[in-house]
Design a protein around this motif. Structure first.
Motif, PDB file in Angstrom:
ATOM      1  N   LYS A 138       0.953  -1.244  -0.082  1.00  0.00           N
ATOM      2  CA  LYS A 138       0.091  -0.004  -0.050  1.00  0.00           C
ATOM      3  C   LYS A 138       0.650   1.288   0.027  1.00  0.00           C
ATOM      4  N   ALA A 139       2.012   1.114   0.765  1.00  0.00           N
ATOM      5  CA  ALA A 139       2.814   2.435   0.736  1.00  0.00           C
ATOM      6  C   ALA A 139       3.446   2.587  -0.457  1.00  0.00           C
ATOM      7  N   ALA A 144       3.800   5.342  -5.673  1.00  0.00           N
ATOM      8  CA  ALA A 144       3.779   5.361  -7.269  1.00  0.00           C
ATOM      9  C   ALA A 144       2.467   6.450  -7.789  1.00  0.00           C
ATOM     10  N   MET A 145       1.356   6.412  -7.100  1.00  0.00           N
ATOM     11  CA  MET A 145       0.374   7.283  -7.473  1.00  0.00           C
ATOM     12  C   MET A 145       0.999   8.827  -7.450  1.00  0.00           C
ATOM     13  N   VAL A 155      -6.615   2.687  -2.945  1.00  0.00           N
ATOM     14  CA  VAL A 155      -5.411   1.723  -2.483  1.00  0.00           C
ATOM     15  C   VAL A 155      -5.808   0.328  -1.987  1.00  0.00           C
ATOM     16  N   ASP A 156      -6.634   0.626  -0.964  1.00  0.00           N
ATOM     17  CA  ASP A 156      -7.044  -0.701  -0.398  1.00  0.00           C
ATOM     18  C   ASP A 156      -7.668  -1.754  -1.347  1.00  0.00           C
ATOM     19  N   SER A 161      -6.497  -6.494  -4.953  1.00  0.00           N
ATOM     20  CA  SER A 161      -6.425  -7.085  -6.485  1.00  0.00           C
ATOM     21  C   SER A 161      -5.147  -7.579  -6.671  1.00  0.00           C
ATOM     22  N   LEU A 162      -3.999  -6.724  -6.572  1.00  0.00           N
ATOM     23  CA  LEU A 162      -2.510  -7.357  -6.941  1.00  0.00           C
ATOM     24  C   LEU A 162      -2.359  -8.535  -5.887  1.00  0.00           C
ATOM     25  N   TYR A 163      -2.747  -8.596  -4.762  1.00  0.00           N
ATOM     26  CA  TYR A 163      -2.408  -9.690  -3.830  1.00  0.00           C
ATOM     27  C   TYR A 163      -3.164 -10.803  -4.326  1.00  0.00           C
ATOM     28  N   GLY A 164      -4.561 -10.763  -4.728  1.00  0.00           N
ATOM     29  CA  GLY A 164      -5.232 -11.885  -4.835  1.00  0.00           C
ATOM     30  C   GLY A 164      -4.817 -12.566  -6.180  1.00  0.00           C
TER      31      GLY A 164
END
Length: 221
Positions: A138-139, A144-145, A155-156, A161-164
């Motif tokens: 998340k950090a 990056a944003m 972000v959450d 999504s990336l983790y999944g």
């Protein structure tokens, strides 16, 4: 040949015993699962004397955490370094995916450990083993944003999504031997890049990048 000084020899033996217990625990947790494993099982697998366990660990939970932390901390650091140095959206995604997937292909027993004990990992360590890498992700996404690599998104939800995607593709790599880590990373990156395109980019410096997969349609602004 001179022997090690007594204090050094004692420390060496402690480190060796601890490493032996960690390796024995990894074997037991993969074969039997966290809930079924007992301290006695781990000591038996280690070949060390009964009672040795409690010189190093309070309980099997603390040992399980060390087994997981040993690899997760290394992977988290490597992915953070790659994401922090990325100059395009594609680089940000591909570098982290490739690092994780290569580790899974090279050392499937570690990811097998997580899959075999998925409930225990999530329930016992959601603030540590799972929580710390997620907070780092998340950090890194917020950074990056701010650098214009990502559009301004939730972000959450993005981190989830990336983790999944990473976890489930990792499961396929672990369960289906012979899969190529680089191809898997390109596949995951292409899916996300083309999906994120629909949100637009957040600034004049934002770049999606080029060349992650044959035929990928990308936009640069």
């Amino acid at each position: 040949m001179s022997s090690l000084p007594r204090d050094n020899k004692r420390e060496h033996n402690k480190q060796a015993n601890r490493a032996t217990l960690v390796e024995a625990a990894r074997t037991c947790f993969v074969q039997m699962g966290f809930d079924a494993v007992t301290v006695r099982d781990i000591v038996r697998e280690s070949g060390l004397a009964p009672g040795t366990f409690y010189n190093y660990f309070d309980d099997k939970e603390s040992l399980f955490k060390e087994v997981l932390d040993e690899r997760m901390s290394e992977i988290t650091r490597r992915m953070h370094d790659l994401r922090a140095s990325a100059t395009t959206l594609s680089d940000f995604l591909f570098g982290a995916f490739q690092t994780l997937f290569e580790k899974i292909v090279e050392e499937p027993c570690f990811f097998e450990l997580i899959l075999r004990n998925e409930y225990a990992v999530r329930s016992l360590f959601k603030e540590t083993v799972i929580g710390i890498p997620m907070q780092q992700l998340k950090a890194d996404l917020n950074d990056a944003m701010s650098r214009g690599l990502f559009p301004e998104l939730d972000v959450d939800l993005l981190a989830a999504s990336l983790y999944g995607i990473a976890f489930e593709i990792g499961r396929v790599l672990c369960e289906q031997g012979g899969r190529n880590a680089d191809q898997a990373a390109r596949f995951a990156t292409r899916m996300l890049v083309e999906g994120i395109q629909t949100f637009g980019l957040s600034g004049p410096r934002a770049k999606l990048g080029r060349g992650i997969a044959p035929g990928m349609t990308v936009i640069q602004t």
